[in-house]
Design a protein around this motif. Structure first.
Motif, PDB file in Angstrom:
ATOM      1  N   LEU A  22      10.637  22.984  31.133  1.00  0.00           N
ATOM      2  CA  LEU A  22      11.876  22.623  31.833  1.00  0.00           C
ATOM      3  C   LEU A  22      12.414  21.277  31.340  1.00  0.00           C
ATOM      4  O   LEU A  22      13.618  21.121  31.109  1.00  0.00           O
ATOM      5  N   PHE A  23      11.519  20.307  31.175  1.00  0.00           N
ATOM      6  CA  PHE A  23      11.956  18.977  30.750  1.00  0.00           C
ATOM      7  C   PHE A  23      12.356  18.966  29.277  1.00  0.00           C
ATOM      8  O   PHE A  23      13.269  18.228  28.877  1.00  0.00           O
ATOM      9  N   LYS A  24      11.731  19.806  28.464  1.00  0.00           N
ATOM     10  CA  LYS A  24      12.135  19.927  27.067  1.00  0.00           C
ATOM     11  C   LYS A  24      13.540  20.540  26.967  1.00  0.00           C
ATOM     12  O   LYS A  24      14.378  20.097  26.176  1.00  0.00           O
ATOM     13  N   GLU A  25      13.801  21.541  27.781  1.00  0.00           N
ATOM     14  CA  GLU A  25      15.129  22.162  27.790  1.00  0.00           C
ATOM     15  C   GLU A  25      16.185  21.170  28.271  1.00  0.00           C
ATOM     16  O   GLU A  25      17.311  21.151  27.765  1.00  0.00           O
ATOM     17  N   ASN A  78       2.927  12.899  42.697  1.00  0.00           N
ATOM     18  CA  ASN A  78       1.815  13.224  41.802  1.00  0.00           C
ATOM     19  C   ASN A  78       1.957  14.608  41.175  1.00  0.00           C
ATOM     20  O   ASN A  78       0.980  15.372  41.039  1.00  0.00           O
ATOM     21  N   VAL A  79       3.192  14.921  40.811  1.00  0.00           N
ATOM     22  CA  VAL A  79       3.465  16.215  40.185  1.00  0.00           C
ATOM     23  C   VAL A  79       2.815  16.271  38.806  1.00  0.00           C
ATOM     24  O   VAL A  79       2.840  15.295  38.050  1.00  0.00           O
ATOM     25  N   ASP A  80       2.216  17.406  38.484  1.00  0.00           N
ATOM     26  CA  ASP A  80       1.659  17.643  37.155  1.00  0.00           C
ATOM     27  C   ASP A  80       2.816  18.053  36.239  1.00  0.00           C
ATOM     28  O   ASP A  80       3.213  19.213  36.193  1.00  0.00           O
ATOM     29  N   PHE A  81       3.361  17.079  35.508  1.00  0.00           N
ATOM     30  CA  PHE A  81       4.538  17.340  34.688  1.00  0.00           C
ATOM     31  C   PHE A  81       4.260  18.347  33.581  1.00  0.00           C
ATOM     32  O   PHE A  81       5.180  19.031  33.118  1.00  0.00           O
ATOM     33  N   LEU A  82       3.025  18.442  33.148  1.00  0.00           N
ATOM     34  CA  LEU A  82       2.708  19.377  32.073  1.00  0.00           C
ATOM     35  C   LEU A  82       2.997  20.818  32.492  1.00  0.00           C
ATOM     36  O   LEU A  82       3.352  21.657  31.652  1.00  0.00           O
ATOM     37  N   LYS A  83       2.876  21.110  33.786  1.00  0.00           N
ATOM     38  CA  LYS A  83       3.179  22.453  34.282  1.00  0.00           C
ATOM     39  C   LYS A  83       4.648  22.802  34.087  1.00  0.00           C
ATOM     40  O   LYS A  83       5.015  23.970  33.967  1.00  0.00           O
ATOM     41  N   SER A 102       5.158  26.853  47.486  1.00  0.00           N
ATOM     42  CA  SER A 102       4.479  27.707  46.507  1.00  0.00           C
ATOM     43  C   SER A 102       4.846  27.242  45.101  1.00  0.00           C
ATOM     44  O   SER A 102       5.839  26.530  44.913  1.00  0.00           O
ATOM     45  N   GLU A 103       4.042  27.624  44.111  1.00  0.00           N
ATOM     46  CA  GLU A 103       4.332  27.221  42.733  1.00  0.00           C
ATOM     47  C   GLU A 103       5.709  27.725  42.296  1.00  0.00           C
ATOM     48  O   GLU A 103       6.435  27.032  41.591  1.00  0.00           O
ATOM     49  N   LYS A 104       6.060  28.912  42.731  1.00  0.00           N
ATOM     50  CA  LYS A 104       7.370  29.469  42.387  1.00  0.00           C
ATOM     51  C   LYS A 104       8.484  28.623  42.974  1.00  0.00           C
ATOM     52  O   LYS A 104       9.470  28.307  42.297  1.00  0.00           O
ATOM     53  N   ASN A 105       8.327  28.217  44.248  1.00  0.00           N
ATOM     54  CA  ASN A 105       9.358  27.407  44.891  1.00  0.00           C
ATOM     55  C   ASN A 105       9.425  26.000  44.305  1.00  0.00           C
ATOM     56  O   ASN A 105      10.501  25.410  44.202  1.00  0.00           O
TER      57      ASN A 105
END
Length: 218
Positions: free
Chosen positions: A68-71, A59-64, A28-31
């Motif tokens: 997290l990556f900015k933090e 093929n993960v959509d990193f923009l989603k 799931s998106e949450k998981n």
């Protein structure tokens, strides 16, 4: 022998990633969010790079997961981490102002060695406005040093003394006391790093009382 151990370690790590990433896209998106957040929390260096690589294979959509990556970047303490995360985040134009700010305020962490050079290339290629130091300018990703300004600044901040240990291209070089600038002015400098007095004395004893300067030449 060491190279074989390193290769084995990388293979084991990647194998572990493959198992961990099984059915990632069925979560799931949450998981998925929790999975990425939990992994990012403790990863640095090559482990962080391998994790991002595995996400790319999925093929993960990193923009989603942009926040997290900015933090992660904001809390990073290593030049490589800054490089790998900046290279990822710069793909999205909305991150430009954030990257300009975070890179400008953390040059002391990332601006050293080969990863610093690679980051300046990213900065140049993407026209990011990132502040450089008072003692060097950057043109098309290449730094040009003013060693006199560098030494004056570090002495004024009590980080270095007037006769620090000098290492050029990984070899210790002797020079006459008071003649450091004359010695350095003959070099075509690629990178200057240094170890302040507070850290060099425990390592080098009296020899490190004025700190240590490391210079790579072009």
């Amino acid at each position: 022998m060491k190279s074989k151990i390193l290769i084995l370690y990388i293979l084991l790590f990647c194998s572990g990633c493959k198992t961990t990433f099984e059915n990632f896209n069925k979560k799931s998106e949450k998981n998925q969010l929790e999975f990425i957040a939990n992994n990012l929390h403790g990863l640095t260096g090559s482990n962080l790079g391998n994790f991002i690589y595995q996400l790319q294979l999925e093929n993960v959509d990193f923009l989603k997961y942009n926040l997290l990556f900015k933090e992660k970047l904001q809390n990073s303490q290593f030049a490589y981490d800054f490089y790998i995360l900046t290279d990822l985040l710069i793909q999205y134009p909305e991150n430009k102002i954030y990257l300009e700010s975070i890179l400008s305020s953390n040059t002391s962490i990332w601006d050293s060695g080969n990863w610093g050079d690679k980051l300046w290339e990213i900065i140049s290629d993407n026209n990011l406005e990132v502040s450089s130091s008072n003692y060097y300018s950057v043109n098309e990703g290449i730094k040009n040093y003013d060693f006199t300004e560098f030494l004056s600044e570090k002495i004024a901040n009590d980080e270095l003394g007037t006769n620090p240990l000098l290492m050029i291209n990984y070899d210790i070089v002797d020079y006459e006391n008071g003649k450091l600038i004359e010695t350095i002015d003959t070099l075509n400098i690629k990178q200057i790093d240094y170890l302040p007095k507070s850290k060099s004395i425990p390592v080098f004893g009296k020899r490190g009382k004025d700190g240590k300067i490391d210079i790579l030449t072009k």
